[in-house]
Design a protein around this motif. Structure first.
Motif, PDB file in Angstrom:
ATOM      1  N   LEU A   1       0.834  -1.214   0.000  1.00  0.00           N
ATOM      2  CA  LEU A   1       0.000   0.000   0.000  1.00  0.00           C
ATOM      3  C   LEU A   1       0.864   1.258   0.000  1.00  0.00           C
ATOM      4  O   LEU A   1       0.361   2.370   0.179  1.00  0.00           O
ATOM      5  CB  LEU A   1      -0.951   0.020   1.194  1.00  0.00           C
ATOM      6  N   GLY A   2       2.182   1.081  -0.155  1.00  0.00           N
ATOM      7  CA  GLY A   2       3.069   2.236  -0.226  1.00  0.00           C
ATOM      8  C   GLY A   2       2.891   3.141   0.985  1.00  0.00           C
ATOM      9  O   GLY A   2       2.692   2.701   2.124  1.00  0.00           O
ATOM     10  N   VAL A   3       2.903   4.437   0.715  1.00  0.00           N
ATOM     11  CA  VAL A   3       2.870   5.422   1.798  1.00  0.00           C
ATOM     12  C   VAL A   3       1.522   5.411   2.540  1.00  0.00           C
ATOM     13  O   VAL A   3       1.426   5.881   3.674  1.00  0.00           O
ATOM     14  CB  VAL A   3       3.208   6.807   1.207  1.00  0.00           C
TER      15      VAL A   3
ATOM     16  N   LEU B   1       9.677   4.908   0.088  1.00  0.00           N
ATOM     17  CA  LEU B   1      10.775   4.553  -0.823  1.00  0.00           C
ATOM     18  C   LEU B   1      10.266   4.163  -2.199  1.00  0.00           C
ATOM     19  O   LEU B   1      11.026   3.739  -3.058  1.00  0.00           O
ATOM     20  CB  LEU B   1      11.601   3.394  -0.221  1.00  0.00           C
ATOM     21  N   GLY B   2       8.948   4.269  -2.384  1.00  0.00           N
ATOM     22  CA  GLY B   2       8.337   3.864  -3.652  1.00  0.00           C
ATOM     23  C   GLY B   2       7.322   2.780  -3.396  1.00  0.00           C
ATOM     24  O   GLY B   2       7.094   2.379  -2.247  1.00  0.00           O
ATOM     25  N   THR B   3       6.657   2.341  -4.454  1.00  0.00           N
ATOM     26  CA  THR B   3       5.689   1.238  -4.330  1.00  0.00           C
ATOM     27  C   THR B   3       5.726   0.422  -5.618  1.00  0.00           C
ATOM     28  O   THR B   3       5.988   0.964  -6.688  1.00  0.00           O
ATOM     29  CB  THR B   3       4.257   1.766  -4.064  1.00  0.00           C
ATOM     30  N   ASN B   4       5.475  -0.883  -5.460  1.00  0.00           N
ATOM     31  CA  ASN B   4       5.385  -1.714  -6.674  1.00  0.00           C
ATOM     32  C   ASN B   4       3.933  -1.962  -7.038  1.00  0.00           C
ATOM     33  O   ASN B   4       3.630  -2.810  -7.879  1.00  0.00           O
ATOM     34  CB  ASN B   4       6.122  -3.041  -6.462  1.00  0.00           C
TER      35      ASN B   4
ATOM     36  N   HIS C   1       7.265   5.963  -7.921  1.00  0.00           N
ATOM     37  CA  HIS C   1       8.288   5.165  -8.604  1.00  0.00           C
ATOM     38  C   HIS C   1       8.380   3.816  -7.887  1.00  0.00           C
ATOM     39  O   HIS C   1       7.867   3.663  -6.767  1.00  0.00           O
ATOM     40  CB  HIS C   1       9.645   5.881  -8.643  1.00  0.00           C
ATOM     41  N   LYS C   2       9.076   2.870  -8.523  1.00  0.00           N
ATOM     42  CA  LYS C   2       9.176   1.522  -7.946  1.00  0.00           C
ATOM     43  C   LYS C   2      10.090   1.522  -6.726  1.00  0.00           C
ATOM     44  O   LYS C   2      10.901   2.433  -6.540  1.00  0.00           O
ATOM     45  CB  LYS C   2       9.737   0.565  -9.001  1.00  0.00           C
ATOM     46  N   ARG C   3       9.970   0.486  -5.949  1.00  0.00           N
ATOM     47  CA  ARG C   3      10.833   0.335  -4.769  1.00  0.00           C
ATOM     48  C   ARG C   3      12.273   0.057  -5.199  1.00  0.00           C
ATOM     49  O   ARG C   3      12.493  -0.587  -6.233  1.00  0.00           O
ATOM     50  CB  ARG C   3      10.335  -0.835  -3.910  1.00  0.00           C
TER      51      ARG C   3
END
Ligand SMILES: NC(=O)C1=CN([C@@H]2O[C@H](COP(=O)(O)OP(=O)(O)OC[C@H]3O[C@@H](n4cnc5c(N)ncnc54)[C@H](O)[C@@H]3O)[C@@H](O)[C@H]2O)C=CC1
Ligand SMILES: CC(=O)C(=O)O
Ligand SMILES: [Mg+2]
Length: 495
Positions: free
Chosen positions: A67-69, A100-103, A118-120
């Motif tokens: 879920l990223g941030v 740090l990013g999310t996939n 952006h990607k992790r």
């Protein structure tokens, strides 16, 4: 509890970017671009020196994935429980989310997503960042305990291994979950009528929580005198590819190898049902995040293999639980010994005409007391013994009434009382190891920093009572400054 924690906290995380309130300081975000200014960003924290920090990178939030941030709801929710369930001062708690990013492609394409799109990063960059962060946190707040939460399993195991000796930290999904399930399991074994050594435990899910729990129960058996090989032989772990065996043909992640079976005679078992028919377990533990995976047929089989099958659907939030309490009761004719990660409502059991309350096997019974005891003792690290004693104290904390009700865990309403007992025993373990630094705690045991007092001193009931008093005196209470207003009374009555 169901609002600040599972299940609603899961939904809050899913919608975090939409419900975010600008201007409200909820926690500290650190992005990839902050890598060279981490100490300066920590310096922006506007509250007093924190005692406790929960940190996530949002890569595995409950069973909801990356879920990223938006994962920030989890550090906030966990810290709310540190306050409510153990008495940390809310002004001295620090939620951190690493951006740090999310996939997660959905967020990468979402203009309303608040985090970096952006990607992790790859592992070398990830760990280099984390190394800098841990160093900066220790330099700024040397006494602060850091809880790692909801990191993807490879990073969860690797960071625990990397930092546990040098830093005051633990991983809640591995160690907290390990301890809470061990506590419920000890009580379930007692109620099951099956001798300890005859239990067979199948895990559905072999990630940070699954392996953390298996290791915690295995280590407990070894501490109780069982040989390592015999203890390990009681576990069968299944993941998305089926039973974890040494000859399955894929490269096993290193955390799975300890429990990989070698006695399967070349046969492989792809589905949960195949694993159950093969093992005929007495306990089934779900930690795969797969809602509904314990189908009625599987539950009925469990009831065939054992008079009182132990069934723990532990995945969160509620929609990801492997089965409901109702299904477990129905398909075992009410004989199940049940614990779930998210609370299910109580049920009326027509066979006994009693209301049965399901157990909530959630690490929220452990981390508040474990954290408070560690912090109170001024411990320099969190040892395995401290985590283990938290589990044993929780298992032994049930009142006669709770035992008569065949409960596996104490009533949640008593959580502050139970956390105080856990905190006391955790602090004793820190003193025993010579890693406690708090002068008031050391004085109770007539010890100096670095001393390792004798067992007779550590078990002295008068000293233990004094330590419990100190725990209670240091617990933050939600009272108004004007105590005369009497606002404290209803809360005090709960203690
Ligand atoms: N009750 C509690 O206190 C806690 C519950 N949990 C829950 O446990 C779940 C897993 O957490 P982690 O172990 O940290 O995640 P993880 O990502 O490290 O592990 C998940 C495991 O499930 C397996 N899996 C995935 N799909 C599967 C399938 N279709 N069939 C069989 N296995 C499958 C994966 O191979 C992996 O071994 C989450 O839902 C989380 O909310 C986690 C920590 C504490
Ligand atoms: C409870 C918890 O830590 C989890 O579901 O990840
Ligand atoms: Mg967690």
């Amino acid at each position: 509890m169901p609002i600040i924690y599972t299940p609603v906290v899961g939904e809050a995380c899913q919608k975090f970017s939409l419900i975010y309130t600008p201007g409200l300081v909820e926690g500290l975000f650190l992005s990839k671009d902050d890598v060279d200014v981490i100490p300066e960003v920590l310096g922006n924290w506007p509250y007093p020196q924190p005692d406790i920090c929960v940190i996530t990178d949002g890569s595995r939030i409950l069973g909801l994935g990356d879920l990223g941030v938006n994962g920030m709801g989890i550090p906030i929710g966990k810290l709310s429980l540190y306050v409510a369930a153990a008495g940390f001062d809310p002004a001295r708690t620090l939620p951190i989310t690493l951006d740090l990013g999310t996939n997660n492609e959905k967020f990468l394409d979402d203009p309303l997503y608040l985090g970096a799109r952006h990607k992790r990063p790859e592992d070398p960059e990830f760990f280099s960042y984390l190394d800098k962060l841990m160093k900066a946190l220790k330099e700024k707040w040397p006494k602060m305990l850091v809880q790692f939460e909801d990191f993807s399993s490879d990073h969860a195991f690797a960071s625990l291994d990397r930092y546990r000796r040098e830093y005051l930290m633990f991983n809640d999904d591995i160690q907290g979950t390990g301890a809470v399930v061990l506590a419920g399991w000890i009580n379930a074994v007692r109620l099951s009528g099956v001798p300890l050594k005859d239990h067979k435990i199948v895990f559905f899910g072999a990630g940070s929580a699954g392996v953390g729990v298996a290791k915690s129960i295995k280590d407990h058996l070894v501490r109780s005198g069982m040989a390592e090989e015999e203890a390990r032989g009681m576990f069968w772990l299944a993941d998305s590819k089926g039973l974890v065996t040494l000859d399955r043909g894929d490269k096993l992640a290193s955390h799975k190898t300890l429990f990989a079976r070698s006695d399967n005679e070349g046969k492989q078992f792809g589905t949960l049902e195949e694993v159950l028919y093969y093992v005929k377990p007495t306990c089934l533990i779900g930690l795969a995040g797969m809602g509904g995976a314990f189908r009625p047929e599987a539950i009925r089989k469990m009831a065939e293999y054992s008079r009182h099958p132990v069934i723990f659907p532990l995945s969160n939030p509620l929609t990801h639980a492997e089965c409901t309490f109702e299904a477990a009761m129905e398909h075992t004719n009410g004989r199940v010994l049940f614990g779930s990660g998210t609370a299910f409502p109580a049920m009326h059991d027509p066979s006994t005409n009693k209301v049965v309350e399901p157990g909530q096997a959630n690490n929220c019974y452990i981390f508040p007391g474990l954290g408070f005891g560690t912090s109170l003792a001024g411990a320099t690290r969190v040892s395995d013994c401290m985590v283990h004693v938290a589990a044993v104290t929780l298992a032994e904390s049930l009142t006669q009434e709770e035992l008569d009700d065949r409960r596996l865990y104490p009533r949640l309403e008593r959580i502050r009382q139970v956390s105080a007992l856990i905190a006391r025993d955790v602090a004793v373990q820190a003193v025993k190891k010579g890693i406690a630094r708090d002068e008031d705690v050391l004085e109770i045991f007539s010890a100096k920093s670095g001393d390792k007092p004798a067992a007779v001193v550590l078990q002295d009931s008068r000293r233990l009572d004094k330590l419990l008093e100190l725990v209670q005196a240091r617990m933050w209470e939600p009272v108004y400054a004007d105590a005369e207003a009497g606002a404290a009374e209803p809360l005090k009555a709960m203690m």
